[in-house]
Design a protein around this motif. Structure first.
Motif, short mmCIF file in Angstrom:
data_model
loop_
_atom_site.label_atom_id
_atom_site.label_comp_id
_atom_site.label_asym_id
_atom_site.label_seq_id
_atom_site.Cartn_x
_atom_site.Cartn_y
_atom_site.Cartn_z
N THR A 251 0.84 -1.20 0.00
CA THR A 251 0.00 0.00 0.00
C THR A 251 0.88 1.26 0.00
O THR A 251 2.09 1.18 -0.22
CB THR A 251 -0.98 0.01 1.20
OG1 THR A 251 -0.26 0.38 2.38
CG2 THR A 251 -1.64 -1.35 1.41
N ASP B 57 2.12 2.83 2.33
CA ASP B 57 3.24 2.74 3.27
C ASP B 57 4.52 2.36 2.53
O ASP B 57 5.56 3.02 2.64
CB ASP B 57 2.95 1.68 4.36
CG ASP B 57 1.65 1.93 5.10
OD1 ASP B 57 0.61 2.11 4.44
OD2 ASP B 57 1.68 1.94 6.34
N GLY C 133 -3.59 8.40 2.65
CA GLY C 133 -4.35 9.20 3.60
C GLY C 133 -5.16 10.26 2.86
O GLY C 133 -4.77 10.72 1.79
N VAL D 36 -3.15 13.81 2.64
CA VAL D 36 -1.82 13.91 2.02
C VAL D 36 -1.90 14.06 0.49
O VAL D 36 -1.00 14.64 -0.13
CB VAL D 36 -0.94 12.69 2.44
CG1 VAL D 36 -1.36 11.40 1.75
CG2 VAL D 36 0.53 12.98 2.23
N LYS E 266 -2.20 23.73 10.50
CA LYS E 266 -1.64 23.02 11.68
C LYS E 266 -0.70 21.88 11.26
O LYS E 266 0.10 21.40 12.06
CB LYS E 266 -2.76 22.46 12.55
CG LYS E 266 -3.73 23.54 13.02
CD LYS E 266 -4.34 23.22 14.36
CE LYS E 266 -5.35 24.27 14.81
NZ LYS E 266 -4.74 25.60 14.95
N SER F 68 -0.19 17.96 9.23
CA SER F 68 -0.71 16.61 9.54
C SER F 68 0.06 15.96 10.69
O SER F 68 1.28 16.03 10.75
CB SER F 68 -0.59 15.72 8.30
OG SER F 68 -0.93 14.38 8.64
N GLY G 134 -0.70 12.68 11.02
CA GLY G 134 -0.89 11.28 10.60
C GLY G 134 0.43 10.50 10.68
O GLY G 134 1.51 11.08 10.81
N ASN G 135 0.30 9.18 10.58
CA ASN G 135 1.50 8.34 10.72
C ASN G 135 2.25 8.12 9.39
O ASN G 135 3.15 7.29 9.31
CB ASN G 135 1.17 6.99 11.38
CG ASN G 135 0.01 6.27 10.69
OD1 ASN G 135 -0.29 6.55 9.53
ND2 ASN G 135 -0.61 5.34 11.39
N HIS H 250 4.23 16.17 6.48
CA HIS H 250 3.72 16.25 7.86
C HIS H 250 4.41 17.38 8.61
O HIS H 250 5.50 17.19 9.16
CB HIS H 250 3.92 14.90 8.56
CG HIS H 250 3.07 13.82 7.99
ND1 HIS H 250 3.28 13.31 6.73
CD2 HIS H 250 1.97 13.19 8.48
CE1 HIS H 250 2.35 12.40 6.47
NE2 HIS H 250 1.55 12.31 7.51
N THR I 192 -0.15 -0.24 8.78
CA THR I 192 0.88 0.73 9.17
C THR I 192 1.57 0.33 10.48
O THR I 192 2.79 0.44 10.61
CB THR I 192 0.25 2.13 9.25
OG1 THR I 192 -0.30 2.40 7.96
CG2 THR I 192 1.26 3.18 9.61
N1 F2R Z 1 -5.64 5.97 4.47
C1 F2R Z 1 -5.42 4.89 4.98
N2 F2R Z 1 -6.41 4.06 5.37
C2 F2R Z 1 -7.80 4.34 5.11
C3 F2R Z 1 -8.42 3.18 4.37
C4 F2R Z 1 -7.69 2.87 3.10
C5 F2R Z 1 -8.48 1.86 2.31
N3 F2R Z 1 -7.89 0.56 2.42
C6 F2R Z 1 -8.52 2.32 0.88
O1 F2R Z 1 -7.81 1.73 0.04
O2 F2R Z 1 -9.22 3.29 0.63
N4 F2R Z 1 -4.17 4.44 5.20
C7 F2R Z 1 -3.01 5.19 4.95
O3 F2R Z 1 -3.12 6.44 5.63
C8 F2R Z 1 -2.28 6.47 6.80
C9 F2R Z 1 -1.19 7.48 6.57
O4 F2R Z 1 -1.77 8.72 6.38
P1 F2R Z 1 -0.92 10.05 6.18
O5 F2R Z 1 0.05 9.84 5.09
O6 F2R Z 1 -0.41 10.48 7.47
O7 F2R Z 1 -2.05 11.00 5.63
P2 F2R Z 1 -2.78 12.32 6.21
O8 F2R Z 1 -3.94 12.53 5.34
O9 F2R Z 1 -1.80 13.42 6.32
O10 F2R Z 1 -3.24 11.92 7.70
C10 F2R Z 1 -4.10 10.81 7.90
C11 F2R Z 1 -5.36 11.23 8.63
O11 F2R Z 1 -5.06 11.69 9.94
C12 F2R Z 1 -5.99 12.70 10.35
N5 F2R Z 1 -5.22 13.93 10.65
C13 F2R Z 1 -3.89 14.13 10.46
N6 F2R Z 1 -3.55 15.37 10.88
C14 F2R Z 1 -4.64 15.96 11.35
C15 F2R Z 1 -4.90 17.24 11.93
N7 F2R Z 1 -3.94 18.17 12.12
N8 F2R Z 1 -6.18 17.52 12.31
C16 F2R Z 1 -7.17 16.59 12.13
N9 F2R Z 1 -6.98 15.35 11.59
C17 F2R Z 1 -5.73 15.05 11.21
C18 F2R Z 1 -6.93 12.89 9.16
O12 F2R Z 1 -8.05 12.08 9.35
C19 F2R Z 1 -6.09 12.41 7.98
O13 F2R Z 1 -6.84 12.00 6.87
C20 F2R Z 1 -1.74 5.08 6.94
O14 F2R Z 1 -2.62 4.32 7.75
C21 F2R Z 1 -1.76 4.53 5.54
O15 F2R Z 1 -1.84 3.14 5.53
#
Ligand code: F2R
Ligand code: MG
Ligand code: MG
Ligand code: MG
Length: 348
Positions: A57, A59, A98, A101, A127, A129, A131-132, A163, A299
């Motif tokens: 994926t 990751d 995500g 992202v 702010k 991200s 996220g992981n 991030h 992840t």
């Molecule tokens: N996205 C997924 N999984 C969802 C289901 C996927 C499904 N199988 C499909 O195919 O559709 N997994 C991947 O995302 C994670 C890594 O995410 P990353 O790169 O950190 O992205 P992002 O969008 O920056 O952050 C993820 C979410 O975290 C919340 N978030 C982050 N910062 C935030 C903030 N400052 N305030 C509020 N919320 C915040 C949000 O919900 C973002 O969408 C891994 O699990 C990878 O496998």
């Protein structure tokens, strides 16, 4: 340490990360996962091998970009890495990225990579991200740099491309340091491993931005240090139920709800786990334990798999798991190349 053993750890880290993602992805977002369902899936691989490849994926897609960039544009070229992330995303966007992202990739491309850190700073109303995603892809950094200051510096830079919240990039730094210390293998006890991480993170989380980001999210100051202390408490206690691990350390998409969980899973699975088959090795237990926690299984398993692979070496990655995973040959080749790069940077 003999060079053969060292290469085995470098390959182990990349292969552990790969199988964690590929197997973990099958169960991602499920909340209740039974031991029987995971073991049955793994047994099914034996019959399906060569017919069914387990796809990696986001990751692994992003971890591959980090490794390729480190190998071709040393020491780390942020523009090259931003271009690789973006090109990879647009060539294959359905890897489960995500939600947030993808806007970074769009802005990087439309801005022609003029200011590569700006799009990440604009995420989530400025702010950034948490996220992981920065942590899930960082394994190449501790395999390319042998010393802690470089690992901290480059894990942060590579993380900040997507991030900008310190909670996001500090998670990447913590994971990178965990892989770094795991490369020492049995030369470092479980206690010393945690003490080193705690000491590094105390300094990192002591800076003003880390303090204010954590307080703003109502996590309290030093969230990673506090979770490392919780890990120690859990290990001292022994057999902590999985539901308590999820309750206290998390299994979510936020870096602070998944990086410490991965570290705990690795350390916990050095010992046998009651409801897992006795013949399984520590790396197998680690990946399965992470999946059984539910939530962000791909992840958490990829991060724990990277640490476990660095510690135990590639011999603990079952042949069947490895060969069922998309792109395993690249992981083998790049493990060797990263070891050469790492070795060239050791003081003579
Ligand atoms: N996205 C997924 N999984 C969802 C289901 C996927 C499904 N199988 C499909 O195919 O559709 N997994 C991947 O995302 C994670 C890594 O995410 P990353 O790169 O950190 O992205 P992002 O969008 O920056 O952050 C993820 C979410 O975290 C919340 N978030 C982050 N910062 C935030 C903030 N400052 N305030 C509020 N919320 C915040 C949000 O919900 C973002 O969408 C891994 O699990 C990878 O496998
Ligand atoms: Mg994923
Ligand atoms: Mg992001
Ligand atoms: Mg995930």
């Amino acid at each position: 340490m003999a060079s053969v053993e060292e290469v085995c750890r470098f390959r182990g880290a990349l292969l552990g990360a790969l199988v964690g993602d590929c197997i973990g992805a099958v169960f991602e977002t499920r909340m209740t996962i039974t031991v029987g369902s995971v073991l049955s899936f793994l047994r099914g691989l034996e019959n399906n091998w060569k017919k069914q490849v387990l796809m990696y994926t986001d990751d692994t897609a992003m971890a591959r970009s980090v490794v390729q960039s480190l190998l071709t544009k040393p020491p780390l070229d942020e523009k090259d890495l931003a271009e690789r992330f973006t090109a990879e995303y647009f060539s294959d966007p359905d890897r489960g990225y995500g939600m947030g992202v993808v806007h970074v990739f769009e802005k990087l491309q439309s801005g022609k990579y003029q200011s590569v850190f700006t799009p990440a700073k604009e995420q989530f109303n400025g702010k950034g991200s948490y996220g992981n995603g920065a942590a899930m892809r960082v394994v190449g950094i501790p395999l390319a740099f042998p010393n802690v200051p470089d690992i901290i510096k480059y894990a942060k830079i590579s993380g900040e491309l997507t991030h900008a919240s310190s909670l996001g990039y500090n998670g990447a730094i913590l994971l990178a340091l965990a892989v770094h210390y795991a490369l020492q293998g049995v030369n470092l006890s479980r206690e010393s491993f945690l003490e080193h991480l705690l000491s590094n993170m105390q300094e990192i989380e002591g800076d003003e931005k880390s303090r204010s980001d954590a307080v703003e999210l109502e996590l309290g100051e030093f969230p990673y240090c506090n979770r490392l202390k919780k890990i120690k408490e859990f290990l001292d206690k022994g057999n902590v139920p999985r539901c308590e691990v999820v309750e206290e350390l998390g299994h979510g998409v936020a870096a602070f709800e998944s990086v410490p969980t991965a570290i705990y899973s690795f350390l916990r699975c050095m010992d046998p786990v009651d409801d897992l088959p006795k013949e399984m090795n520590s790396l197998q237990r680690t990946v399965i334990f992470c999946i059984l926690l539910g939530g962000d299984t791909d992840t958490i398993a990829t991060m724990a798999g990277a640490i476990a692979g660095a510690y135990h070496g590639e011999d603990q990655v079952p042949e069947l798991w490895r060969k069922s995973s998309e792109g395993y040959k690249d992981a083998e080749d790049w493990g060797k190349q990263l070891w050469e790069l790492y070795s060239s940077r050791l003081p003579s």
